[in-house]
Design an enzyme around this catalytic site. Structure first.
Site, mmCIF file in Angstrom:
data_model
loop_
_atom_site.group_PDB
_atom_site.id
_atom_site.type_symbol
_atom_site.label_atom_id
_atom_site.label_comp_id
_atom_site.label_asym_id
_atom_site.label_seq_id
_atom_site.Cartn_x
_atom_site.Cartn_y
_atom_site.Cartn_z
ATOM 1 N N GLU A 172 -1.561 1.441 3.058
ATOM 2 C CA GLU A 172 -0.917 0.620 2.024
ATOM 3 C C GLU A 172 0.549 0.978 1.785
ATOM 4 O O GLU A 172 0.955 1.225 0.646
ATOM 5 C CB GLU A 172 -1.720 0.718 0.721
ATOM 6 C CG GLU A 172 -3.158 0.259 0.912
ATOM 7 C CD GLU A 172 -4.036 0.465 -0.310
ATOM 8 O OE1 GLU A 172 -3.542 0.972 -1.332
ATOM 9 O OE2 GLU A 172 -5.227 0.124 -0.223
ATOM 10 N N ASN A 214 -3.383 1.030 7.973
ATOM 11 C CA ASN A 214 -4.394 0.300 7.205
ATOM 12 C C ASN A 214 -3.774 -0.314 5.951
ATOM 13 O O ASN A 214 -3.033 0.364 5.224
ATOM 14 C CB ASN A 214 -5.498 1.311 6.797
ATOM 15 C CG ASN A 214 -6.736 0.656 6.235
ATOM 16 O OD1 ASN A 214 -7.295 -0.247 6.843
ATOM 17 N ND2 ASN A 214 -7.178 1.123 5.071
ATOM 18 N N HIS A 251 -9.939 -7.371 1.694
ATOM 19 C CA HIS A 251 -10.526 -7.577 0.363
ATOM 20 C C HIS A 251 -10.166 -9.008 -0.041
ATOM 21 O O HIS A 251 -9.029 -9.272 -0.461
ATOM 22 C CB HIS A 251 -9.941 -6.594 -0.656
ATOM 23 C CG HIS A 251 -10.273 -5.159 -0.380
ATOM 24 N ND1 HIS A 251 -11.549 -4.657 -0.541
ATOM 25 C CD2 HIS A 251 -9.513 -4.122 0.045
ATOM 26 C CE1 HIS A 251 -11.554 -3.359 -0.233
ATOM 27 N NE2 HIS A 251 -10.331 -3.015 0.135
ATOM 28 N N GLU A 280 -12.351 -2.696 5.284
ATOM 29 C CA GLU A 280 -12.863 -2.568 3.906
ATOM 30 C C GLU A 280 -13.345 -3.919 3.400
ATOM 31 O O GLU A 280 -13.084 -4.298 2.250
ATOM 32 C CB GLU A 280 -11.756 -2.025 2.985
ATOM 33 C CG GLU A 280 -11.188 -0.682 3.418
ATOM 34 C CD GLU A 280 -10.121 -0.132 2.484
ATOM 35 O OE1 GLU A 280 -9.992 -0.629 1.349
ATOM 36 O OE2 GLU A 280 -9.400 0.794 2.902
ATOM 37 N N ASP A 282 -14.778 -6.985 1.747
ATOM 38 C CA ASP A 282 -15.623 -7.519 0.677
ATOM 39 C C ASP A 282 -15.046 -8.868 0.274
ATOM 40 O O ASP A 282 -13.865 -9.137 0.466
ATOM 41 C CB ASP A 282 -15.777 -6.564 -0.524
ATOM 42 C CG ASP A 282 -14.488 -5.948 -1.023
ATOM 43 O OD1 ASP A 282 -13.430 -6.611 -0.978
ATOM 44 O OD2 ASP A 282 -14.519 -4.781 -1.476
HETATM 45 O O1 G3I Z 1 -16.139 10.118 -10.058
HETATM 46 C C1 G3I Z 1 -15.347 9.888 -11.223
HETATM 47 C C2 G3I Z 1 -16.179 10.007 -12.459
HETATM 48 O O2 G3I Z 1 -16.701 11.303 -12.566
HETATM 49 C C3 G3I Z 1 -15.322 9.678 -13.668
HETATM 50 O O3 G3I Z 1 -16.072 9.720 -14.791
HETATM 51 C C4 G3I Z 1 -14.735 8.328 -13.505
HETATM 52 C C5 G3I Z 1 -13.806 7.978 -14.659
HETATM 53 O O4 G3I Z 1 -12.872 6.995 -14.317
HETATM 54 O O5 G3I Z 1 -13.991 8.259 -12.306
HETATM 55 C C6 G3I Z 1 -14.760 8.517 -11.166
HETATM 56 O O6 G3I Z 1 -13.907 8.462 -10.025
HETATM 57 C C7 G3I Z 1 -13.526 7.170 -9.610
HETATM 58 C C8 G3I Z 1 -13.877 7.028 -8.143
HETATM 59 O O7 G3I Z 1 -13.431 5.799 -7.654
HETATM 60 C C9 G3I Z 1 -15.370 7.158 -7.869
HETATM 61 O O8 G3I Z 1 -16.048 6.117 -8.477
HETATM 62 C C10 G3I Z 1 -12.042 7.012 -9.815
HETATM 63 O O9 G3I Z 1 -11.739 7.007 -11.174
HETATM 64 C C11 G3I Z 1 -11.595 5.723 -9.194
HETATM 65 O O10 G3I Z 1 -10.178 5.673 -9.248
HETATM 66 C C12 G3I Z 1 -12.038 5.641 -7.761
HETATM 67 O O11 G3I Z 1 -11.702 4.363 -7.265
HETATM 68 C C13 G3I Z 1 -11.623 4.252 -5.886
HETATM 69 C C14 G3I Z 1 -10.291 3.628 -5.534
HETATM 70 O O12 G3I Z 1 -10.226 3.417 -4.126
HETATM 71 C C15 G3I Z 1 -9.146 4.515 -5.949
HETATM 72 O O13 G3I Z 1 -7.953 4.009 -5.503
HETATM 73 C C16 G3I Z 1 -12.755 3.378 -5.391
HETATM 74 O O14 G3I Z 1 -13.992 4.078 -5.544
HETATM 75 C C17 G3I Z 1 -12.566 3.048 -3.910
HETATM 76 O O15 G3I Z 1 -13.504 2.067 -3.532
HETATM 77 C C18 G3I Z 1 -11.174 2.492 -3.692
HETATM 78 O O16 G3I Z 1 -11.029 2.238 -2.333
HETATM 79 C C19 G3I Z 1 -9.770 1.668 -1.969
HETATM 80 C C20 G3I Z 1 -9.429 2.202 -0.593
HETATM 81 O O17 G3I Z 1 -9.426 3.605 -0.585
HETATM 82 C C21 G3I Z 1 -8.079 1.680 -0.133
HETATM 83 N N1 G3I Z 1 -8.047 0.241 -0.202
HETATM 84 C C22 G3I Z 1 -8.430 -0.349 -1.471
HETATM 85 C C23 G3I Z 1 -9.803 0.145 -1.882
HETATM 86 C C24 G3I Z 1 -10.251 -0.533 -3.161
HETATM 87 O O18 G3I Z 1 -9.421 -0.191 -4.241
#
Ligand code: G3I
Length: 498
Positions: A172, A214, A251, A280, A282
């Site tokens: 990105e 990516n 996405h 990725e 969806d």
């Molecule tokens: O695990 C913690 C949890 O303990 C806590 O209570 C909670 C509070 O906000 O956060 C949890 O962590 C989160 C994590 O996902 C696991 O669920 C983070 O806040 C959250 O920021 C994180 O989001 C991820 C995101 O990337 C961050 O940028 C998503 O899971 C993940 O699917 C997403 O993936 C990205 C790719 O890496 C890049 N392309 C876009 C894609 C979608 O955004």
């Protein structure tokens, strides 16, 4: 001698791959085909996404979250349907280097180990990104940040050296909107060359991994962001910056909908000499028709090598279950989108064009440059690679058998990396997925007939990067050989006597 037993469920898949190889052979020879290759699929439909995708040499993957590996519904669907895994968050910068110079691979390894223990390959995600940086990195700038990025890439890639199919090296880095330029970030402010430095660093750290750029919103060919990334990849290829693939995150939603020019995007990137992976996927709303279009567009381009969906069930999606973006509902049931994807994969024609691999030295140094003739002896079994019953028939799966000096165990390693037997037959991988058979086939120069003999004793297929493997860790006479993810076990190590 043992007999050649091909598992019934792999027969029609092998026949498809065989047709692809025949097509390649005819193309290389410039022969007008006296043999007509039937169009379209052959044999019964496969019943999982991974098996259906493997028919055309592609993978079908999912994002996996370490925290869900205790959920048996999640793991049973993931294990059954997918053969490529991306850690959803566990290999990112904040997860792997929470403090400068202190690496933590606990959760990354959990995802990696689950994948490999279940016979899947792994995409690495991601090494350099403006987001999900640990606090210490966010506060850096200039040469200090540049060095931290290099150190981070070295630390993570080295930990997984030789184990990752493809790394999302840079994630990105381009701006949304009409500029077609780079996104502002602390990494960008270290100098415009940060992306190529990242790629060069990753290549040096693991020469065997494919290296991808990516991004999201680069699916629509007419968008400036797509053109910006395309121009960067073209520039990298023209200057020899090591890049092997482009990841289209894909996405799709109402602001960034699927467009029918997606196939043009895929083929245009591929024409630059890189693989394209849908990394990725969806689709908000979960349209079965749109899912089928995405799959068909990938299948239409030989160098579109695989598709990964960003989660297993709707409830696993970063978008929330209510957007219904994935292939399984929150109870684990197959959705209409699942069926349309499976059908599209089952309707694919075999892909006659082998995919390219990085033109670099392998992870482990080859020990033989060719020319010798000898046996390939299994370290675990003490037995030799053997053509059953001295068969000369194309498609005969090879086995291990008590070593002797007959011609059906005499392999000549050519300077181009072929293992020839009888002077005109080659050791041949019948595909690129885990479990595909290793057979003899008329030599035709394809990458599925080229091998690297590595200093650690493994023998890797140039096309797939997978290892020559005695099936089921077998060591007895008649144990068949297959391709499998490299783990360096005794059933994957060989002594080359040539
Ligand atoms: O695990 C913690 C949890 O303990 C806590 O209570 C909670 C509070 O906000 O956060 C949890 O962590 C989160 C994590 O996902 C696991 O669920 C983070 O806040 C959250 O920021 C994180 O989001 C991820 C995101 O990337 C961050 O940028 C998503 O899971 C993940 O699917 C997403 O993936 C990205 C790719 O890496 C890049 N392309 C876009 C894609 C979608 O955004």
């Amino acid at each position: 001698m043992g007999t050649n037993v091909t598992p019934p469920d792999s027969r029609h898949r092998s026949s498809k791959v065989l047709r692809a190889v025949v097509a390649g052979a005819l193309g290389v020879a410039g022969t007008v085909a006296a043999l007509t290759l039937p169009a379209g699929p052959v044999g019964a439909a496969e019943s999982t996404l991974a098996a259906a995708a493997a028919q055309s040499g592609r993978y079908f993957g999912t994002a996996i979250a370490a925290g869900k590996l205790g959920d048996s519904q999640y793991t049973s669907i993931a294990n059954r349907e997918f053969n490529m895994v991306t850690a959803e968050n566990e290999m990112k910068i904040d997860a792997t280097e929470p403090n400068r110079g202190q690496f933590n691979f606990t959760n990354g390894d959990r995802v990696y180990n689950w994948a490999v223990q279940n016979g899947k390959r792994v995409r690495g995600h991601t090494l350099a990104w403006y987001s999900q940086q640990p606090g210490w990195m966010q506060s850096l700038s200039g040469s200090s940040l540049r060095q931290a990025m290099i150190d981070h890439i070295n630390g993570v890639v080295n930990h997984y050296k030789g184990k990752i199919y493809a790394w999302d090296v840079v994630n990105e880095a381009f701006a949304d909107g009409n500029s077609g330029g780079r996104r502002d970030s602390n990494l960008q402010r270290t100098g415009n060359d940060w992306i190529e430095v990242a790629f060069r660093t990753a290549r040096a750290a693991d020469p065997a991994a494919k290296l991808c750029y990516n991004d999201y919103n680069i699916d629509n060919w007419s968008w400036a962001k797509t053109q910006g990334v395309y121009n960067m990849v073209r520039d990298f290829k023209s200057r020899g910056v090591p890049i092997d693939c482009v990841g289209l995150q894909s996405h799709f939603n109402s602001q960034s909908p699927y467009n029918s020019n997606y196939r043009t995007t895929i083929s245009s990137f591929a024409a630059l000499g890189v693989d394209v992976q849908i990394t990725e996927l969806d689709i908000q709303g979960g349209s079965a028709q749109t899912y089928a279009s995405v799959v068909n567009d990938c299948l239409a381009v030989a160098r579109c090598t695989g598709i990964t969906v960003w989660g297993v069930r709707d409830s696993d999606s970063w978008l929330g279950a209510n957007t219904s973006p994935l292939l399984f509902d929150s109870s684990g049931n197959k959705k209409a989108a699942y069926t349309s994807v499976l059908n599209a994969l089952n309707n694919a024609s075999p892909n006659p064009t082998p995919t390219a691999t990085p033109t670099v030295t392998p992870t482990v140094t080859p020990t033989s440059g060719g020319g010798g003739t000898g046996q390939i002896r299994g370290v675990g079994s003490g037995r030799c690679v053997d053509v059953p019953n001295s068969s000369t028939t194309d498609g005969t799966q090879v086995q291990i058998y008590d070593c002797h000096t007959n011609a059906n165990q005499q392999w000549t390693l050519t300077s181009s990396g072929e293992f020839q037997v009888y002077g005109n037959k080659c050791l041949d991988a019948a595909g690129t997925g885990n479990g595909v058979k290793v057979q003899i086939y008329s030599c035709w120069g394809g990458d599925n007939q080229k091998w690297r003999v590595n200093s650690n004793g493994t023998i890797t297929g140039v096309q797939s990067g997978l290892c020559l493997d005695a099936a089921n860790n077998g060591s007895g006479n008649g144990t068949l050989l297959q391709m499998y993810s490299c783990h360096g076990g005794n059933n994957q190590r060989w002594t080359w006597t040539g």
